[in-house]
Design a protein around this motif. Structure first.
Motif, PDB file in Angstrom:
ATOM      1  N   GLY A 173      23.879-102.625 -30.478  1.00 21.92           N
ATOM      2  CA  GLY A 173      24.754-102.182 -31.570  1.00 21.92           C
ATOM      3  C   GLY A 173      24.093-102.326 -32.927  1.00 21.92           C
ATOM      4  O   GLY A 173      24.049-101.377 -33.719  1.00 21.92           O
ATOM      5  N   MET A 174      23.572-103.524 -33.214  1.00 25.86           N
ATOM      6  CA  MET A 174      22.919-103.743 -34.497  1.00 25.86           C
ATOM      7  C   MET A 174      21.632-102.932 -34.619  1.00 25.86           C
ATOM      8  O   MET A 174      21.319-102.396 -35.686  1.00 25.86           O
ATOM      9  CB  MET A 174      22.621-105.233 -34.683  1.00 25.86           C
ATOM     10  N   ALA A 229      22.603 -99.449 -35.473  1.00 27.10           N
ATOM     11  CA  ALA A 229      23.134 -99.392 -36.837  1.00 27.10           C
ATOM     12  C   ALA A 229      22.006 -99.406 -37.862  1.00 27.10           C
ATOM     13  O   ALA A 229      22.011 -98.623 -38.824  1.00 27.10           O
ATOM     14  CB  ALA A 229      24.087-100.562 -37.072  1.00 27.10           C
ATOM     15  N   ILE A 252      20.120 -96.111 -37.879  1.00 28.56           N
ATOM     16  CA  ILE A 252      20.891 -95.078 -38.569  1.00 28.56           C
ATOM     17  C   ILE A 252      20.763 -95.235 -40.079  1.00 28.56           C
ATOM     18  O   ILE A 252      20.597 -94.253 -40.812  1.00 28.56           O
ATOM     19  CB  ILE A 252      22.370 -95.132 -38.142  1.00 28.56           C
ATOM     20  N   ILE A 253      20.809 -96.478 -40.556  1.00 26.36           N
ATOM     21  CA  ILE A 253      20.674 -96.732 -41.998  1.00 26.36           C
ATOM     22  C   ILE A 253      19.338 -96.209 -42.514  1.00 26.36           C
ATOM     23  O   ILE A 253      19.277 -95.503 -43.531  1.00 26.36           O
ATOM     24  CB  ILE A 253      20.804 -98.240 -42.297  1.00 26.36           C
ATOM     25  N   ILE A 287      21.277-107.591 -40.755  1.00 23.46           N
ATOM     26  CA  ILE A 287      21.019-106.446 -41.632  1.00 23.46           C
ATOM     27  C   ILE A 287      20.189-106.840 -42.850  1.00 23.46           C
ATOM     28  O   ILE A 287      19.468-106.013 -43.427  1.00 23.46           O
ATOM     29  CB  ILE A 287      22.360-105.806 -42.075  1.00 23.46           C
ATOM     30  N   TYR A 340      30.274-105.846 -33.166  1.00 22.77           N
ATOM     31  CA  TYR A 340      29.750-104.676 -33.878  1.00 22.77           C
ATOM     32  C   TYR A 340      30.774-103.557 -33.937  1.00 22.77           C
ATOM     33  O   TYR A 340      31.602-103.387 -33.053  1.00 22.77           O
ATOM     34  CB  TYR A 340      28.490-104.149 -33.178  1.00 22.77           C
ATOM     35  N   TYR A 397      30.958 -99.599 -33.995  1.00 26.19           N
ATOM     36  CA  TYR A 397      30.129 -98.419 -33.704  1.00 26.19           C
ATOM     37  C   TYR A 397      30.626 -97.224 -34.493  1.00 26.19           C
ATOM     38  O   TYR A 397      31.809 -97.039 -34.683  1.00 26.19           O
ATOM     39  CB  TYR A 397      30.162 -98.097 -32.200  1.00 26.19           C
TER      40      TYR A 397
END
Length: 261
Positions: free
Chosen positions: A21-22, A25, A28-29, A93, A259, A261
């Motif tokens: 999940g992380m 993420a 995607i960032i 993050i 997380y 999604y």
């Protein structure tokens, strides 16, 4: 002890359980930032405006290179996240900004040097091609053959160099006080006798990448995490870290349900 690609990939898969999940993420960032940069470049230079001239394309090319070098700092932060994850350390993050706080200029310079190496490898082939296209001197068949040979040789040399200098980011993330040239030299030393093994590892992901592409790129988010973790374990293997006693760190991997999604 040198581990096989299968062993390194299995270690990566085991570590990614509960962490996809992380990983997705963060990917995607970085992708959104990269896409936004490309949009800014296109908008600022006006390459789609009419009448079309050479100036906007030159400006666009230069701007893309400059901003891509800045994005490389985010890429270094993403690599730092995977290094922490694979070592069982705190990975979150905030890792994305690590390189910005620890000599970002070094990561930019490494990326610039790698770009210049690629450019120099391909210059002969493209130079002959442009000379041929604009002057039409010599036999078309002979010139086409020469261009193809030079480009193939350039790509092969470039790929060997990229394998040789594939580890500077990891080295600088482990010790940001080291110099850029020092990190390049250490990378070359680490990859001595390991380039073929690393090439085989990258080659083994082609099937996964094709499957990811067939899913309209969505599957590449998982493949990217899988590849990144495997690359970190490869670095830990060639530096001997995997053979040293594990440090007494706490595995702080969060539960999957945390997380969004």
């Amino acid at each position: 002890m040198k581990r096989t690609s299968a062993q390194l990939k299995q270690m990566a898969k085991d570590r990614l359980i509960g962490n996809y999940g992380m990983c997705i993420a963060l990917s995607i960032i970085v992708s959104v930032i990269s896409s936004a940069v490309m949009f800014v470049c296109e908008f600022a230079t006006g390459i789609y405006r009419y009448p079309m001239t050479a100036t906007p394309y030159i400006m666009y090319f230069v701007l893309v290179i400059i901003l891509s070098l800045l994005i490389s700092v985010f890429s270094a932060g993403l690599t730092y996240y995977y290094m922490n994850l694979c070592r069982g350390r705190k990975a979150d993050i905030g890792n994305l900004l690590f390189a910005f706080k620890h000599h970002p200029d070094k990561f930019i310079l490494v990326s610039l040097l790698l770009f210049l190496l690629t450019f120099l490898c391909l210059v002969p082939g493209y130079a002959i091609m442009f000379i041929w296209l604009f002057t039409r001197t010599g036999s078309d068949l002979l010139m086409a053959f020469l261009v193809i040979v030079l480009l193939i040789v350039g790509v092969v040399i470039d790929y060997i160099l990229m394998l040789m200098f594939s580890q500077p980011f990891y080295i600088l993330l482990d010790d940001p006080t080291k110099g850029v040239i020092q990190s390049m030299k250490e990378s070359a030393q680490l990859m001595r006798g390991n380039k073929g093994r690393y090439f085989y590892i990258l080659l083994s992901f082609i099937g996964w990448m094709l499957l990811g592409a067939l899913s309209f790129g969505i599957g590449m988010l998982w493949v990217s995490a899988y590849l990144s973790a495997t690359q970190v374990y490869f670095y830990m293997d060639i530096t001997g870290e995997l053979d040293r006693p594990a440090s007494p760190v706490v595995d702080v991997r969060p539960e999957p349900q945390q997380y969004i999604y």
